[in-house]
Design an enzyme around this catalytic site. Structure first.
Site, PDB file in Angstrom:
ATOM      1  N   ASP A 289     -19.587  -1.394 -33.038  1.00 22.04           N
ATOM      2  CA  ASP A 289     -20.030  -0.146 -32.434  1.00 22.04           C
ATOM      3  C   ASP A 289     -18.708   0.494 -30.711  1.00 22.04           C
ATOM      4  O   ASP A 289     -18.516   1.373 -30.663  1.00 22.04           O
ATOM      5  CB  ASP A 289     -21.132  -0.092 -31.499  1.00 22.04           C
ATOM      6  CG  ASP A 289     -22.276  -0.356 -32.964  1.00 22.04           C
ATOM      7  OD1 ASP A 289     -21.914   0.546 -34.097  1.00 22.04           O
ATOM      8  OD2 ASP A 289     -23.291   0.015 -32.321  1.00 22.04           O
ATOM      9  N   ARG A 320     -17.010   5.759 -40.751  1.00 23.39           N
ATOM     10  CA  ARG A 320     -15.909   5.912 -39.504  1.00 23.39           C
ATOM     11  C   ARG A 320     -14.356   5.155 -40.174  1.00 23.39           C
ATOM     12  O   ARG A 320     -13.608   5.959 -39.151  1.00 23.39           O
ATOM     13  CB  ARG A 320     -16.489   4.578 -38.590  1.00 23.39           C
ATOM     14  CG  ARG A 320     -18.048   5.221 -38.011  1.00 23.39           C
ATOM     15  CD  ARG A 320     -18.669   4.228 -36.855  1.00 23.39           C
ATOM     16  NE  ARG A 320     -19.443   4.998 -36.267  1.00 23.39           N
ATOM     17  CZ  ARG A 320     -20.385   4.158 -35.937  1.00 23.39           C
ATOM     18  NH1 ARG A 320     -20.450   3.049 -36.136  1.00 23.39           N
ATOM     19  NH2 ARG A 320     -21.148   5.341 -35.340  1.00 23.39           N
TER      20      ARG A 320
END
Ligand SMILES: O=C(O)C1=C[C@@H](OP(=O)(O)O)[C@@H](O)[C@H](O)C1
Ligand SMILES: C=C(OP(=O)(O)O)C(=O)O
Length: 410
Positions: A289, A320
């Site tokens: 993260d 991502r």
């Protein structure tokens, strides 16, 4: 589409009450529900991912919509499998593309009654609570640790307990350890028995008073602001040196970028030493993260990098890897990708867009990691800024408190 324009202050001065950790909140809620606890966990996060979990556990509805919350989807799938009643659990369109087969297969092996209502391998799921049998299973550890955490948390309520053998490289291991830590706090006997096996004893959870820590992943955006600002005095409340959260390692990685951490009785104070490396190499397999935070920070500080261990990024709120490359290109940075798991930058630039509109792809971390970029790229705009509510509803208010102007451009 909503767009935010941001104007940074010349000196960032702020004391920030960070949101509570959603990872800890959602574990405490599941464990509490399984233990039918007398104490409710304190300082639960006010973010969407935790609010959907609270609703799912208290409303008793036949259809549960957990929106975009990966932890809620995975943890509740295991929880509902051992809880009387029949329920359908669903989420956003993106959630219906995030794989869950490894967890469903593991639960079915224990006797769970789960049906895919739409596409094989993906939510929505229809789950009929049952008494699960069998206590030893093997599953992949290299796709999402949330499957493993979900199984571990129901382990104590299974008649014979549970032993998991994990195959492949284990990713996001600190999140598995976070689960084990919380289970132990609530009286369970659960521990690694080898580098790839975990055993949980059958034993009732105990109810204890429990207070959730502030979120270290959220803290990373403030470290980023400190790193990018010419001058910053930032204090973050509710963080501890001996944190349960793996993302507390962000403090060490930021120390290499010239931001040191001073622990106080209330939290941390960030100090700028001004020293930056010529290049940064880091493995993100334990801290996925934080990838967006460091990719954006390094590019903007002109620090070439090679970041490995990013194999889980493609199945998160958005892909991502792709999102980072597309949006950084708008700011003039050409980032390379290798094997779906590595992001590299050798300093290559392209022409930046005059008024870059940063798309956020329903991903809170795209918005939060690109907002600080305004310090170096004053013309950028953030699209769909409300996505931050997934983990940090007060993000824009906190930026205002730190002296940023946040202007709604409609
Ligand atoms: O267990 C948790 O609380 C989490 C585990 C990680 O997911 P993966 O295990 O899928 O990498 C992380 O990215 C997510 O934000 C929260
Ligand atoms: C990946 C994340 O969340 P989840 O998988 O729980 O949806 C995140 O918060 O970055």
């Amino acid at each position: 589409m909503m767009l935010y324009k941001l104007i940074p202050p010349s000196v960032v001065t702020a004391t920030i009450q960070l949101p509570a950790s959603k990872s800890i909140s959602n574990r405490a809620l599941i464990i509490n529900a399984l233990g039918k606890g007398t104490y409710a966990p304190e300082n639960l996060s006010d973010c969407d991912d935790t609010q959907v979990m609270i609703k799912a556990l208290t409303e008793g509805k036949g259809t549960i919509d957990i929106m975009a919350a990966g932890t809620a989807m995975r943890f509740l799938t295991a929880y509902l499998s051992v809880t009387p009643g029949e329920r359908t659990i669903t989420g956003t369109a993106r959630m219906q593309q995030r794989p869950i087969q490894i967890l469903v297969n593991a639960l079915r092996e224990l006797g769970a009654e789960i049906v895919y209502t739409n596409n094989e391998g993906y939510p929505p799921l229809c789950i009929k609570g049952a008494e699960l049998k069998g206590n030893e299973i093997t599953l992949k550890g290299n796709v999402s640790s949330q499957y493993i955490s979900a199984l571990l948390m129901i382990g104590p309520v299974l008649k014979d307990g549970l032993t998991l053998h994990l195959s492949g490289e284990i990713i996001s291991r600190p999140y598995i350890n976070l689960t084990l830590q919380l289970m132990q706090d609530f009286g369970a006997k659960a521990a690694w028995t080898s580098p790839s096996s975990i055993s949980v004893a059958p034993q009732l959870y105990q109810s204890i008073p429990f207070k959730v820590e502030s979120d270290w992943s959220a803290a990373s955006y403030w470290y980023q602001i400190a790193a990018l600002s010419p001058k910053a005095e930032i204090e973050l409340l509710g963080l501890f040196r001996n944190s349960y959260q793996g993302d507390s390692r962000g403090a060490e990685v930021f120390s290499r970028l010239g931001i040191t951490t001073e622990f106080t009785s209330q939290g941390v104070k960030l100090k700028k030493t001004g020293k930056a490396p010529e290049r940064l190499e880091e493995d993100f397999v334990d801290i996925p993260d934080l990838a967006q935070t460091f990719v954006v920070t390094c590019a903007l500080l002109n620090i070439p990098f090679r970041f490995t261990g990013l194999q889980s990024l493609k199945i998160k709120e958005t892909d991502r890897i792709a999102a980072l490359r597309t949006e950084l290109k708008k700011l003039g940075y050409v980032i390379e990708e290798e094997n779906d798991s590595i992001l590299m930058w050798n300093g290559e630039r392209c022409e930046p867009e005059e008024i870059p509109v940063i798309d956020t792809y329903e991903d809170h971390r795209m918005a939060m990691a690109f907002a600080p970029a305004v310090i170096c790229h004053p013309n950028l705009l953030i699209a769909d800024p409300q996505v931050v509510t997934k983990s940090y509803p007060g993000y824009w208010e906190d930026l205002k408190q730190a002296g940023f102007q946040v202007i709604n451009e409609g």
